[in-house]
Design a protein around this motif. Sequence first.
Motif, PDB file in Angstrom:
ATOM      1  N   VAL A 184       4.335  -1.424   4.860  1.00 36.71           N
ATOM      2  CA  VAL A 184       4.320  -0.019   4.453  1.00 36.71           C
ATOM      3  C   VAL A 184       5.739   0.555   4.348  1.00 36.71           C
ATOM      4  O   VAL A 184       5.934   1.762   4.410  1.00 36.71           O
ATOM      5  N   SER A 220       0.856  -1.183   0.000  1.00 34.45           N
ATOM      6  CA  SER A 220       0.000   0.000   0.000  1.00 34.45           C
ATOM      7  C   SER A 220       0.895   1.236   0.000  1.00 34.45           C
ATOM      8  O   SER A 220       2.066   1.171   0.365  1.00 34.45           O
ATOM      9  N   GLY A 221       0.346   2.363  -0.429  1.00 39.16           N
ATOM     10  CA  GLY A 221       1.128   3.597  -0.467  1.00 39.16           C
ATOM     11  C   GLY A 221       1.937   3.746  -1.743  1.00 39.16           C
ATOM     12  O   GLY A 221       1.775   2.985  -2.705  1.00 39.16           O
ATOM     13  N   ASP A 222       2.848   4.728  -1.744  1.00 40.54           N
ATOM     14  CA  ASP A 222       3.610   5.074  -2.947  1.00 40.54           C
ATOM     15  C   ASP A 222       4.492   3.937  -3.457  1.00 40.54           C
ATOM     16  O   ASP A 222       4.772   3.842  -4.652  1.00 40.54           O
ATOM     17  N   GLY A 254       9.039  11.229   1.323  1.00 40.85           N
ATOM     18  CA  GLY A 254       7.630  11.569   1.399  1.00 40.85           C
ATOM     19  C   GLY A 254       7.349  13.048   1.548  1.00 40.85           C
ATOM     20  O   GLY A 254       6.191  13.447   1.715  1.00 40.85           O
TER      21      GLY A 254
END
Length: 244
Positions: free
Chosen positions: A77, A37-39, A205
Amino acid sequence: MKSIFKAIAVAALGLAVFTAQGFAADTIKIGSAGVISGDLAPYGISALRGVEIAVDDINAAGGVLGKKLEVMPGDDVCKPEIAVNMATKLVSDGAQMIVGHICSGCTIAANKIYKDANIVVVSPSSTADPLTLSGDHPNFFRTIAYDGAQAKLMSSFVKNELKAKTVALVHDKGDYGKGQMELVQKEFEAMGGVEIVLFEGVTTGAVDFSAIVQKIKRSKAEVTLWGGYHSDASKIVQLLKKKR
């Protein structure tokens, strides 16, 4: 690539299955540990899909030692503290082999849990040198070149192919990114002929990377090398293009 992965999986599972837990189980549980999940999700999702394909193929061929394989996915993550918790849960839930983690920092943090549980770990992407060169992770294997090998190739390419005389080294301050750029720095210093005009870390981020872009511009580096992941790199590259 699929046949290589299957060979490694079968060999690793051949070791894992003889633990007390693995020998008694009806199925062999494989933890697929990574960022989904995420970038950075594309890294972990592609690894998970690879595990699922290999498991389907191996099960269709009769499994390992007569046992079927079962995939247990997990999402860390790309954060070491979450990776440790996830590793604890995977071990508690009966994982007998781990494919992962994706990020080197997560692998280093989580592997103490796996090592103590006598679980084999195979990563497709964790490149930090200590994982295979320090002797601290005897249960760990990988299917990718370690950072030291990549550092030699990058520095040689910059000097011998690009003929650059100045270089900026930028990283994300993580085990992977910073560690890789430190190795590149050592390679340049050892070979000579290329001046490092900037060595700088950024916060992964971040919303705004204009400060590091300004530093790169002021350094007048002919080449900029990045140690980190694509999600941050793409933002930096876009800003560099705008400020030409």
